[in-house]
Design a protein around this motif. Structure first.
Motif, PDB file in Angstrom:
ATOM      1  N   SER A  43       0.361  -1.409  -0.206  1.00 34.88           N
ATOM      2  CA  SER A  43      -0.480   0.048  -0.003  1.00 34.88           C
ATOM      3  C   SER A  43       1.082   1.286   0.018  1.00 34.88           C
ATOM      4  CB  SER A  43      -0.923  -0.356   1.372  1.00 34.88           C
ATOM      5  OG  SER A  43      -0.429   0.394   2.486  1.00 34.88           O
ATOM      6  N   PHE A  44       1.879   1.199   0.205  1.00 34.22           N
ATOM      7  CA  PHE A  44       3.040   2.813   0.387  1.00 34.22           C
ATOM      8  C   PHE A  44       3.870   2.279  -1.249  1.00 34.22           C
ATOM      9  CE2 PHE A  44       1.948   3.747   4.392  1.00 34.22           C
ATOM     10  CZ  PHE A  44       2.008   2.934   4.951  1.00 34.22           C
ATOM     11  N   THR A  45       3.499   1.521  -2.037  1.00 38.81           N
ATOM     12  CA  THR A  45       4.260   1.591  -3.134  1.00 38.81           C
ATOM     13  C   THR A  45       3.040   1.702  -4.711  1.00 38.81           C
ATOM     14  OG1 THR A  45       3.409  -0.523  -3.523  1.00 38.81           O
ATOM     15  CG2 THR A  45       5.832  -0.383  -2.388  1.00 38.81           C
ATOM     16  N   ALA A 269      -4.584  -1.909  -2.373  1.00 38.68           N
ATOM     17  CA  ALA A 269      -4.409  -2.336  -1.679  1.00 38.68           C
ATOM     18  C   ALA A 269      -4.105  -1.340  -0.287  1.00 38.68           C
ATOM     19  CB  ALA A 269      -1.838  -2.104  -1.105  1.00 38.68           C
ATOM     20  N   ALA A 270      -3.815  -0.024  -0.105  1.00 35.78           N
ATOM     21  CA  ALA A 270      -4.293   0.277   0.250  1.00 35.78           C
ATOM     22  C   ALA A 270      -6.226   1.148   0.860  1.00 35.78           C
ATOM     23  CB  ALA A 270      -4.188   2.317   0.243  1.00 35.78           C
ATOM     24  N   ALA A 271      -6.470   0.887  -0.244  1.00 39.42           N
ATOM     25  CA  ALA A 271      -8.398   0.826  -0.068  1.00 39.42           C
ATOM     26  C   ALA A 271      -8.460  -0.108   0.928  1.00 39.42           C
ATOM     27  CB  ALA A 271      -8.720   0.909  -1.083  1.00 39.42           C
ATOM     28  N   SER A 272      -8.411  -1.500   0.109  1.00 42.74           N
ATOM     29  CA  SER A 272      -8.627  -2.321   0.728  1.00 42.74           C
ATOM     30  C   SER A 272      -8.231  -2.761   3.092  1.00 42.74           C
ATOM     31  CB  SER A 272      -8.048  -4.227   0.211  1.00 42.74           C
ATOM     32  OG  SER A 272      -6.991  -4.008  -0.116  1.00 42.74           O
TER      33      SER A 272
ATOM     34  N   GLU C 132     -10.508  -8.660   0.391  1.00 45.07           N
ATOM     35  CA  GLU C 132      -9.101  -8.023  -0.639  1.00 45.07           C
ATOM     36  C   GLU C 132      -7.754  -7.428  -0.098  1.00 45.07           C
ATOM     37  OE1 GLU C 132     -12.389  -6.993   0.068  1.00 45.07           O
ATOM     38  OE2 GLU C 132     -13.948  -7.642  -1.905  1.00 45.07           O
ATOM     39  N   LEU C 133      -7.990  -7.744   1.107  1.00 43.09           N
ATOM     40  CA  LEU C 133      -6.718  -6.860   1.955  1.00 43.09           C
ATOM     41  C   LEU C 133      -5.241  -8.273   1.499  1.00 43.09           C
ATOM     42  CD1 LEU C 133      -5.987  -4.872   4.011  1.00 43.09           C
ATOM     43  CD2 LEU C 133      -6.402  -6.661   5.488  1.00 43.09           C
ATOM     44  N   ILE C 134      -6.112  -9.661   1.368  1.00 44.77           N
ATOM     45  CA  ILE C 134      -5.013 -10.176   1.068  1.00 44.77           C
ATOM     46  C   ILE C 134      -5.525 -10.899  -0.341  1.00 44.77           C
ATOM     47  CG2 ILE C 134      -5.443 -11.175   3.206  1.00 44.77           C
ATOM     48  CD1 ILE C 134      -6.865 -13.654   3.078  1.00 44.77           C
TER      49      ILE C 134
END
Lengths: 294, 357, 287
Positions: A43-45, A269-272, C132-134
């Motif tokens: 999420s930081f990329t 990823a950040a959103a999830s 979604e997270l994984i």
């Protein structure tokens, strides 16, 4: 305070408890924990699956809040969750009460209402997409009662989400009816007898006997219902594909599209992660509200 | 497909939508048709290769000057008219085919027939709910005829909120509103309706006739002779029609060990016997000179090939998915809400610019 | 007490029958609401396309046409999809249930060891994670360690679930300790105890979990959508998703696919209905 090996296990056979736990732990670690950590990292990329990730700090998070699309998606999810959270709790409860208070039909009711629960969303979605059409089956039925059903609610942004909520309720209410019935069954008859002797009305009976004794089940249902609603993806994809004009574009759909269609994995990823945080926060709140008092 | 490529285990040859091709080309996943490949295929130069196709068609498959794919399905869109529906409205499909957009509106109005309060026939089906992607097809032609575009000349900024675009949206929305009483059950159904003669004019491509035949299977009201294909109307003053196209293309994986073989195979598939057989089965037309030979016998094929000479994509960009999504949302919003069109287009422009960053 | 005019009389003569009647009406209305769309779907699957679009709606096919069924069953890869779904769902169901029992037993009150509750809380926490997270790292993992596009890729994330662990833990908690203590006194090995005592006693709940997991896996398409590329490898539900095709959609055909796709689950469900609902009581969820 060092824990010696001897104090780790109270009885000799407790080692086996730990042994039995190992496969599960490894599994959850590998499939859930490790990916979660990686998602946090991604999420930081900036990452598009083909070229190596490029570190961008909190840029993804900033963009999410700046661009309207994510916030709109969150709004859609919020409305959906609120509606389902309340309706899918109150309605099954009422239905369970109605079913339980009678003598007949409990088992049939249980089985019948449960039927949509086991159908796949693809099937339910397809059926309802067609069923909602205007002119169509609903129009015919409505015509019998003299009501005019002119427009397919799924085609108008103002009513599309409501249309999906109805389908979601149709599909899942049976599950909670069954759970509520289980909870109701567990209340000993004695309590009701006492209430009757005291001359309690139906409403009072509910408030002072039924509801308090259902606290655990209530909490379980409210939690599962809520988490399920936030994680919901299928109906939005299958029935309206997020449309029309993003009226049913839930956060889960946003994550899927951003990641797999637009190839912006970092932002997805950040959103999830944000979604996950929201789930945890509300769940904690729910636990507080429904705290069991004995 | 995305999954396979990303895992590095993708197949040597695969097909994607033309719009996705740019994305993959940008990511370096596609093997270009180099001059070496061309020589192996038996062509002296790229010009010789292009000569086997209708002029200008292959240019759409190039990205940053290099050729990355060949057509698998080339769908050119035109307007299809139902002769019996026209007759019912007192017109002749061949003589009264609309040549300008205003004519189209007038003809559509004339061919919308009510019996009491029951809609019996609709002039042109322009769904505003689902199926609005089909409504978008003719609009795309008008859009380009108006000299509007999604991206500006540099390709680096959105131009969808230009005056020309606004004009297009406004005009088309009014067309749709006027047609909103179609007697179809739901948009996917319009093919059946069209086949049975309840709709007079609709979108058509090479695959339409087999599709209609399938939808109306066994129904006596259907006959493939009752349909005729014409190009979309043209704005007075527009230089061309800009017939819309959608395409699926074959590409070769950049990581493939046998690029030349792959291209040979693709070429074999898209020319000669296979291509013709394919057309007969499912109506997929390829804009090759070989097909043009076939067109000399088949009037429909000739029609579509004629359209191919004046075909255009709406836009091409590696970020096609995101930009397309913004455009499409704007389109849906325009059709289904009362929001001000300026605001809608402004939002779309902002979204596109965000995507381009 | 039953004097006309008293409150009791009011309740007995008017309110109670009224409540009874309205209860019946509502329940029947709900039943109808559940059944109507489903029967309409089934009957539509037997219609020709032209009939399907007729206005007013045909509730029953006037010219029933089962050719779509024939077409779907014999053509394409439909039987293969069935096979794929069955394999994947059975493996996941069995594995998930077995490991849920094992892990649930480990974190139940039957054992005590340092960190047990913390581990349980961790496992429970995974229930809160949205998929979604994984999904992205999971996908990358599949890519690195496992060839994508195989049964294994679809199955692996489903091999165990927190819900199952939770469920079995509750069920096992209720097993009286005496059985286990007796076994231990006799010198039985812990593994034997698990197999001979715990599993049989938790069987109703395990059966329910089996069905539940089977259905869940059968119906899932999100992960298979991401992981499977080749058409023959698709699961049935995924195939139905793909049938919502490109240019035009043949709704009767899709409904046929839908009906065929739902038949196995309905069978499994009807068969195990007793276990399914009964075990929710046994699981001690109310406690």
């Amino acid at each position: 305070m060092a824990v010696s090996v001897h104090r780790m296990f109270r009885r000799p056979w407790d080692r086996w408890g730990l042994a039995f736990l190992v496969p599960g732990l490894l599994f959850f670690g590998a499939i859930y924990l490790w990916p979660t950590l990686r998602t946090i990292a991604i999420s930081f990329t900036d990452y598009n699956l083909f070229t190596p990730p490029r570190f961008t700090g909190i840029a993804n998070y900033a963009t999410l809040f700046q661009q309207g699309i994510f916030l709109d998606a969150v709004k859609v999810t919020g409305i959906y969750v609120l509606a389902i959270g309340v309706l899918n709790y109150v309605l099954p409860f009422a239905i369970a009460l109605a079913l339980a208070s009678g003598r007949s039909g409990q088992n049939l009711g249980r089985a019948l209402y449960f039927l949509p629960v086991i159908l796949p969303w693809v099937v339910v979605g397809t059926i309802w997409r067609n069923f909602y059409s205007a002119p169509g089956p609903i129009a015919s039925l409505a015509g019998l009662v003299g009501i005019r059903y002119a427009v397919n609610p799924l085609t108008q942004p103002s009513t599309a989400l409501a249309g999906i909520i109805i389908v979601a309720l149709w599909k899942t209410f049976g599950f909670y009816v069954v759970l509520f019935l289980t909870g109701l069954d567990a209340i000993p008859q004695a309590y009701y007898e006492v209430a009757d002797i005291d001359g309690a009305s139906a409403v009072q009976r509910f408030r002072w006997v039924t509801f308090p004794l259902m606290r655990s089940m209530s909490l379980f249902i409210a939690t599962v219902n809520f988490i399920g609603a936030v994680k919901e993806f299928d109906p939005f994809q299958v029935i309206t594909a997020g449309g029309p004009a993003k009226a049913t574009y839930a956060a889960t759909l946003f994550i899927y599209e951003t990641g797999f269609k637009f190839l912006r994995m970092g932002r997805a990823a950040a959103a999830s992660l944000l979604l996950c945080v929201a789930i945890v926060a509300v769940t904690v709140v729910q636990f507080r509200i429904f705290r069991t008092r004995e | 497909m995305l999954a396979a490529l990303a895992s590095g285990a993708g197949p040597d040859i695969f097909n994607v939508g033309l719009s996705s091709m740019y994305t993959f080309a940008e990511l370096g996943q596609l093997a270009p048709v180099t001059s070496q490949v061309l020589r192996d295929l038996g062509y002296g130069s790229e010009a010789a290769f292009k000569n086997d196709y209708i002029p200008g068609i292959i240019d759409k498959l190039t990205y940053k000057g290099r050729l990355y794919s060949l057509y698998r399905e080339f769908n050119i869109f035109g307007l299809m008219l139902n002769k019996s529906a026209f007759k019912r409205g007192g017109l002749d499909a061949v003589k009264n085919a609309p040549k300008t957009w205003d004519e189209l509106a007038a003809v559509a109005k004339k061919l919308t027939i009510w019996e009491g309060d029951k809609l019996v026939q609709t002039g042109m089906f322009l769904p505003s709910g689902w199926g609005s992607d089909w409504t978008f097809i003719p609009m795309q032609a008008l859009f380009l005829q108006n000299r509007a575009s999604v991206l500006d000349a540099t390709g680096k900024a959105a131009a969808i909120n230009s005056d020309a675009a606004l004009k297009t949206f406004t005009y088309f929305c009014s067309l749709v509103q006027a047609q909103n009483n179609a007697p179809v059950k739901f948009p996917d159904d319009v093919w059946t309706r069209f086949a049975l003669g309840d709709v007079a004019m609709y979108v058509a491509s090479t695959w339409t006739m087999p599709l209609l035949a399938g939808q109306a299977k066994g129904d006596k009201r259907f006959s493939s002779d009752s349909f005729v294909v014409v190009p979309y109307p043209r704005l007075p003053g527009a230089d061309r029609v800009h017939a819309p196209i959608q395409a699926l293309v074959w590409s070769v994986n950049a990581r493939s060990a046998s690029v030349t073989e792959a291209w040979k195979f693709i070429q074999w598939m898209t020319t000669g016997e296979q291509a013709v057989g394919w057309y007969n089965d499912v109506g997929y037309l390829l804009p090759t000179k070989a097909m043009m030979e076939m067109g000399k016998q088949n009037a429909d094929v000739a029609k579509f090939l004629e359209l191919s000479n004046d075909a255009d994509l709406l836009f091409a960009h590696p970020r096609y998915n995101e930009i397309g999504s913004a455009v499409f949302s704007a389109w849906q919003a325009a059709l289904t809400t009362d929001r001000d069109l300026n605001a809608i287009l402004a939002t779309a422009a902002k979204q596109i610019n965000d995507a381009l960053k | 007490m039953r004097e006309p005019g008293s409150r009791r009389w009011l309740v007995a003569r008017i309110l109670r029958p009224l409540a009874s009647a309205s209860r019946a009406v509502i329940l029947v209305a709900l039943a109808v609401a559940v059944i109507v769309p489903i029967t309409w779907a089934i009957s539509s699957s037997f219609m020709k396309k032209a009939e399907f679009v007729s206005i007013p709606t045909h509730w029953w096919p006037r010219e029933p046409d089962a050719t779509a069924y024939q077409r779907l069953l014999t053509e394409q890869h439909f039987p293969r999809y069935y096979l794929n779904s069955i394999i994947v769902s059975v493996v996941v169901a069995v594995s998930s249930t077995f490991f849920a029992a094992l892990t649930g037993y480990a974190v139940s009150t039957k054992y005590t060891f340092a960190g047990k509750n913390a581990f349980f809380a961790f496992i429970l926490g995974t229930m809160l994670l949205p998929f979604e997270l994984i999904v992205i790292p999971l996908y990358i993992m599949m890519r690195t360690f496992n060839p994508l596009n195989t049964y294994a890729a679809v199955i692996i994330p489903g091999l165990l679930g927190a819900f199952g662990v939770f469920l079995l833990r509750q069920a096992i908690n209720d097993i009286p300790n005496d059985f286990l203590d007796a076994g231990r006194i006799d010198g039985a090995h812990e593994v034997v105890l698990f197999a001979r005592v715990v599993v049989p006693m938790a069987m109703p709940v395990m059966a329910a979990l089996l069905v539940f997991t089977f259905v869940g896996m059968w119906n899932s398409y999100y992960w298979p959508l991401i992981v499977i590329n080749d058409e023959p490898k698709r699961t049935l539900t995924l195939a139905i998703v793909y049938m919502q095709g490109f240019y035009a959609v043949d709704y009767p055909l899709i409904l046929v696919g839908a009906v065929l796709g739902s038949v196995p689950i309905m069978v499994v469900f009807a068969f195990a209905q007793r276990f399914f609902i009964r075990s929710m009581t046994l699981s001690g969820l109310k406690g």
